[in-house]
Design an enzyme around this catalytic site. Structure first.
Site, short mmCIF file in Angstrom:
data_model
loop_
_atom_site.label_atom_id
_atom_site.label_comp_id
_atom_site.label_asym_id
_atom_site.label_seq_id
_atom_site.Cartn_x
_atom_site.Cartn_y
_atom_site.Cartn_z
N SER A 1 7.23 -10.81 -5.95
CA SER A 1 6.21 -10.68 -6.80
C SER A 1 7.83 -10.33 -7.75
CB SER A 1 5.52 -8.96 -7.02
OG SER A 1 4.79 -9.46 -5.63
N HIS B 1 1.33 -14.46 -8.28
CA HIS B 1 2.07 -15.67 -7.58
C HIS B 1 1.01 -16.72 -7.69
CE1 HIS B 1 3.95 -13.01 -4.63
NE2 HIS B 1 3.07 -12.16 -4.79
N HIS C 1 1.31 -14.04 1.87
CA HIS C 1 1.39 -12.77 2.50
C HIS C 1 1.24 -12.70 3.53
CE1 HIS C 1 2.82 -12.02 -1.89
NE2 HIS C 1 4.03 -11.47 -0.98
N TYR D 1 -0.52 -9.83 4.56
CA TYR D 1 -1.45 -9.39 4.40
C TYR D 1 -2.79 -10.18 4.02
CZ TYR D 1 -0.10 -9.52 -0.45
OH TYR D 1 0.84 -9.14 -1.83
N GLU D 2 -2.71 -11.00 3.75
CA GLU D 2 -3.87 -12.25 2.53
C GLU D 2 -4.57 -12.97 3.71
OE1 GLU D 2 -2.43 -14.42 -0.70
OE2 GLU D 2 -0.36 -13.87 -0.16
N ALA E 1 9.81 -7.58 -4.43
CA ALA E 1 9.22 -6.39 -5.26
C ALA E 1 9.11 -5.31 -3.52
CB ALA E 1 8.27 -6.22 -5.77
N MET F 1 6.83 -5.89 1.68
CA MET F 1 5.40 -6.67 2.96
C MET F 1 6.07 -8.11 2.45
SD MET F 1 1.90 -4.60 1.06
CE MET F 1 2.30 -3.22 0.99
N SER F 2 6.95 -8.36 2.78
CA SER F 2 7.33 -9.94 3.01
C SER F 2 8.79 -10.30 3.33
CB SER F 2 7.67 -10.28 1.15
OG SER F 2 8.69 -9.61 0.19
N ASN G 1 9.24 0.20 -7.58
CA ASN G 1 8.67 2.10 -8.57
C ASN G 1 9.49 2.38 -6.41
OD1 ASN G 1 7.23 0.13 -6.01
ND2 ASN G 1 6.61 1.79 -5.16
N HIS H 1 -1.15 -1.60 -7.20
CA HIS H 1 -0.33 -3.12 -7.47
C HIS H 1 -0.20 -3.10 -8.68
CE1 HIS H 1 1.07 -6.94 -6.13
NE2 HIS H 1 -0.02 -7.55 -7.26
N1 HPA Z 1 5.73 -0.76 -0.78
C1 HPA Z 1 5.11 -1.99 0.02
N2 HPA Z 1 5.27 -2.47 -0.47
C2 HPA Z 1 6.25 -2.04 -2.03
C3 HPA Z 1 6.01 -1.57 -1.77
C4 HPA Z 1 6.26 0.15 -2.08
O1 HPA Z 1 6.20 0.86 -2.33
N3 HPA Z 1 6.69 -1.96 -3.54
C5 HPA Z 1 6.44 -3.02 -4.11
N4 HPA Z 1 6.31 -3.22 -2.75
#
Ligand code: HPA
Length: 291
Positions: free
Chosen positions: A37, A68, A90, A92-93, A120, A217-218, A241, A253
């Site tokens: 991302s 993605h 991912h 989490y998917e 990201a 998360m990756s 962020n 997201h």
């Molecule tokens: N936390 C987890 N994963 C992320 C974040 C976050 O704040 N921003 C982008 N991916």
């Protein structure tokens, strides 16, 4: 009671996917870039020779998250042959770790020697701002699983050394690339969670105490498998962020994608500079006719 087999899906041979790469292009890059991302627009910085959707690559998972794409591209970036994976699966998917990391095994089977992983991430370090980039100096695996657990790759040791998981030479190239691209490149420790919920402010405070600078998360599963395969690894986060509780905003997201959108041109310049510098240092990265 009969025991369920531990492995519920067939792991494909990564050589099959590597053979597909060989048939679609004469390019034989040694550099691969995985676009997460925030980095998808970078695919435009690639002069594409050939592309193939993950659906046509045996063993590749299909990425399902918004933002993605799910295709592999062969081409040249900054004058350097490169294989770009646009989109990743991912954990989490719901994918198994073997599926999440399969593309890395395919890259290694194809002859890739260095991989740049991108993602990201949320900024934990109080000095970080949204729009900064961070080169990973190290990671903390907080996903609760390790991609090498089980019987994925019989021909390789499971007990992989991660003392220098992120290649210092590649990190030096990243720094130069960032300087020329005019982007703020921090260096820090990436902590990986399984997601998909974002963290609580209490978790973020705890992660800060553990030494984490950013959370995502990756990347960590891919980095571990890449090291098992003997690839040199670099990874860069786009701080889209500030992590939970580090600003007054709630997390979504959509906001993460919007944060990435704002720096996509810088991200493209960063990666194409990196590819250019890599090509200068590794002139063997080339085409089939040079084999
Ligand atoms: N936390 C987890 N994963 C992320 C974040 C976050 O704040 N921003 C982008 N991916």
């Amino acid at each position: 009671m009969t025991r369920q087999p531990i492995q519920q899906f067939a792991i494909r041979n990564p050589r099959l996917a590597a053979a597909r790469f060989q048939t679609i292009s004469d390019l034989r890059p040694t550099l691969a870039i995985v676009l997460g991302s925030g980095f998808h627009a970078t695919a435009h910085a690639l002069e594409v020779d050939a592309e193939i959707p993950y659906a046509k690559l045996p063993g590749f998972p299909r990425a399902s998250v918004t933002g993605h794409v799910g295709k592999a591209l062969l081409g040249t970036m900054g004058g350097t042959p490169a294989l770009v994976l646009s989109g990743r699966a991912h954990y989490y998917e719901g994918y198994a770790m073997e599926e999440v990391t399969f593309p890395i095994r395919a890259l290694a089977a194809f002859g890739i020697q260095a991989v740049l992983l991108t993602n990201a991430a949320g900024g934990i370090n109080r000095r970080f701002r949204a729009g900064d980039f961070m080169a990973l100096s190290d990671h903390i695996n907080f996903m609760g699983v390790n991609p090498l657990r089980g019987s994925g790759a019989h021909d390789k040791s499971r007990f992989v050394d991660l003392t220098r998981a992120y290649d210092p030479d590649l990190n030096r190239l990243l720094k130069r690339a960032a300087r020329e691209a005019g982007c703020v490149l921090r260096t820090g420790v990436y902590l990986a969670v399984s997601g998909p919920s974002y963290e609580t402010p209490a978790e973020i405070r705890a992660f800060a105490r553990l030494g984490a600078d950013a959370v995502g998360m990756s990347t960590v599963p891919e980095a571990i498998v890449a090291r098992q395969c003997g690839l040199r690894v670099a990874a860069v986060s786009c701080i889209t962020n500030l992590a939970a509780g580090r600003s007054r905003h709630l997390l979504s997201h959509a906001d993460v994608l919007a944060g990435a959108e704002q720096v996509k041109q810088q991200a493209s310049r960063l990666l194409s500079n990196l590819a250019r510098f890599y090509g200068r240092k590794n002139p063997e990265s080339g085409t089939k006719s040079e084999e």
